[in-house]
Design an enzyme around this catalytic site. Structure first.
Site, PDB file in Angstrom:
ATOM      1  N   SER A  61       0.823  -1.224   0.000  1.00  0.00           N
ATOM      2  CA  SER A  61       0.000   0.000   0.000  1.00  0.00           C
ATOM      3  C   SER A  61       0.849   1.262   0.000  1.00  0.00           C
ATOM      4  O   SER A  61       0.591   2.194  -0.757  1.00  0.00           O
ATOM      5  CB  SER A  61      -0.934   0.016   1.216  1.00  0.00           C
ATOM      6  OG  SER A  61      -1.816  -1.069   1.157  1.00  0.00           O
ATOM      7  N   ASP A  82     -11.887  -6.046   0.491  1.00  0.00           N
ATOM      8  CA  ASP A  82     -11.662  -7.418   0.007  1.00  0.00           C
ATOM      9  C   ASP A  82     -12.777  -7.828  -0.947  1.00  0.00           C
ATOM     10  O   ASP A  82     -12.536  -8.433  -1.992  1.00  0.00           O
ATOM     11  CB  ASP A  82     -11.642  -8.418   1.176  1.00  0.00           C
ATOM     12  CG  ASP A  82     -10.367  -8.341   2.003  1.00  0.00           C
ATOM     13  OD1 ASP A  82      -9.361  -7.802   1.493  1.00  0.00           O
ATOM     14  OD2 ASP A  82     -10.372  -8.808   3.147  1.00  0.00           O
ATOM     15  N   GLY A 112     -10.361 -22.879   3.393  1.00  0.00           N
ATOM     16  CA  GLY A 112      -9.915 -22.110   4.553  1.00  0.00           C
ATOM     17  C   GLY A 112     -11.048 -21.295   5.150  1.00  0.00           C
ATOM     18  O   GLY A 112     -11.965 -20.871   4.445  1.00  0.00           O
ATOM     19  N   LYS A 121      -8.156  -6.061  11.956  1.00  0.00           N
ATOM     20  CA  LYS A 121      -9.339  -5.911  11.096  1.00  0.00           C
ATOM     21  C   LYS A 121     -10.658  -6.052  11.859  1.00  0.00           C
ATOM     22  O   LYS A 121     -11.657  -5.468  11.473  1.00  0.00           O
ATOM     23  CB  LYS A 121      -9.297  -6.923   9.943  1.00  0.00           C
ATOM     24  CG  LYS A 121      -8.244  -6.609   8.895  1.00  0.00           C
ATOM     25  CD  LYS A 121      -8.341  -7.597   7.744  1.00  0.00           C
ATOM     26  CE  LYS A 121      -7.284  -7.348   6.698  1.00  0.00           C
ATOM     27  NZ  LYS A 121      -7.467  -8.196   5.509  1.00  0.00           N
TER      28      LYS A 121
END
Length: 250
Positions: free
Chosen positions: A16, A104, A127, A64
Site C-alpha cells: 500500500s 476485500d 480455509g 481488522k
C-alpha cells in the site's frame, strides 16, 4: 498536506505505501502515505490525534476486527463480514468521524466476475480464516452457492477428506484462502483431487507470491482456468481510494 496510512503490527514490506506514494507522485496529488506500526489497537486514538491531516487508513493484521470498536459507522459489507480494512477519516466540526469499509469484497468480485460463465453456480472456499468471509460474501453477491473446506468440521463446512471428485465437478469455482503455497513454502498446496478438474474449473488463489502457486499449477495441468491474487490487491487499492474520496456516501 493530506495524509493516508496503514495500521497493523508488524508491518514489513508494504504494498500500500509503495502503491499510493507512487500514485501521488505520478498524479501530482499533494499527499503522503505512512506506515503506522502500532503494537496495540489502543494506540489508534493517539495516531488520529497527532495526525490531524489524516484522510484515510488501511487496516491489516491483527486489527481488522479489533478496530471496529473505534468506528462511528460501518458499510453494509463490513458489518456483514465482521471485518474492516479501510477507514475513511472525516471531520464534522471538532469531531473526527470514522467509517469502516471492506475492500476485500470489491477487489475479489471485480477480479473474478469476468471469469464466470453460466456453468459456474457453486464455489468451494478453502480455509475459514481472515479473508474467507469476505470471499463468501462476494461470491454470494455474484449469485454463487458456497461451501467452506477446513481441516476441522464446522457448520456449512466440510473437511479436506470429504472433497471428492464429484464435489470438484459440482463446485467448479475453487478459491484458496489458505496460506498454503505462499513464499517461502511454495512447495505446498491444498490437498484436493486436482485430477477431477477440467476446462470448466476456475481456480482462484488469493496468494500472489509466487505468481503461480502449486495449487494453480496442478489445476492448470487438468485444464482449469487460473488466477492469482495480484489483480485483487490492485483493485483493493483502487477501492480504498474510492472509499476515501466518495463524497456521495459521507
Amino acid at each position: 498536506m493530506d495524509k493516508y496510512g496503514l495500521i497493523g503490527f508488524p508491518l514489513g514490506h508494504s504494498f500500500s505505501r509503495n502503491f499510493f506514494n507512487e500514485k501521488f507522485e505520478n498524479e501530482g496529488i499533494k499527499a503522503k502515505y505512512i506506515n503506522f506500526e502500532i503494537p496495540q489497537i489502543e494506540d489508534l486514538p493517539e495516531i488520529l490525534a497527532s495526525n490531524p491531516e489524516l484522510k484515510g487508513l488501511n487496516v491489516t493484521i491483527p486489527y481488522k476486527q479489533k478496530v471496529m470498536a473505534y468506528l462511528d459507522e460501518l458499510s453494509p459489507e463490513a458489518k456483514a463480514i465482521g471485518a474492516v480494512n479501510v477507514i475513511r477519516v472525516s471531520h464534522k466540526g471538532k469531531d473526527v468521524v470514522l467509517k469502516g469499509f471492506n475492500s476485500d469484497v470489491i477487489g475479489f468480485t471485480r477480479s473474478i466476475e469476468p471469469m464466470l460463465e453460466p456453468a459456474h453456480k457453486k464455489a468451494l472456499i478453502l480455509g475459514t480464516g481472515g479473508a474467507s468471509k469476505a470471499i463468501e460474501y462476494g461470491l454470494k453477491t455474484l449469485g454463487l452457492e458456497t461451501l467452506f473446506v477446513s481441516r476441522t468440521k464446522k457448520e456449512n463446512t466440510i473437511t479436506y477428506e470429504e472433497v471428492t471428485p464429484e464435489i470438484i465437478k459440482e463446485y467448479n469455482v475453487i478459491v484458496n484462502c489458505t496460506p498454503l503455497g505462499m513464499y517461502p513454502k511454495a512447495d505446498t498446496c491444498p490437498d484436493i483431487p486436482y485430477e477431477a478438474m477440467d476446462g470448466h474449473t476456475i481456480l482462484y488463489d488469493l496468494i500472489y507470491n509466487p505468481d503461480e502457486t502449486l495449487f494453480l499449477t496442478k489445476g492448470a495441468k487438468y485444464g482449469a482456468t487460473t488466477k492469482n491474487g495480484l489483480e485483487m490487491l490492485l483493485l483493493q487499492a483502487f477501492a480504498s481510494w474510492e472509499f476515501w474520496n466518495d463524497t456521495d456516501n459521507m
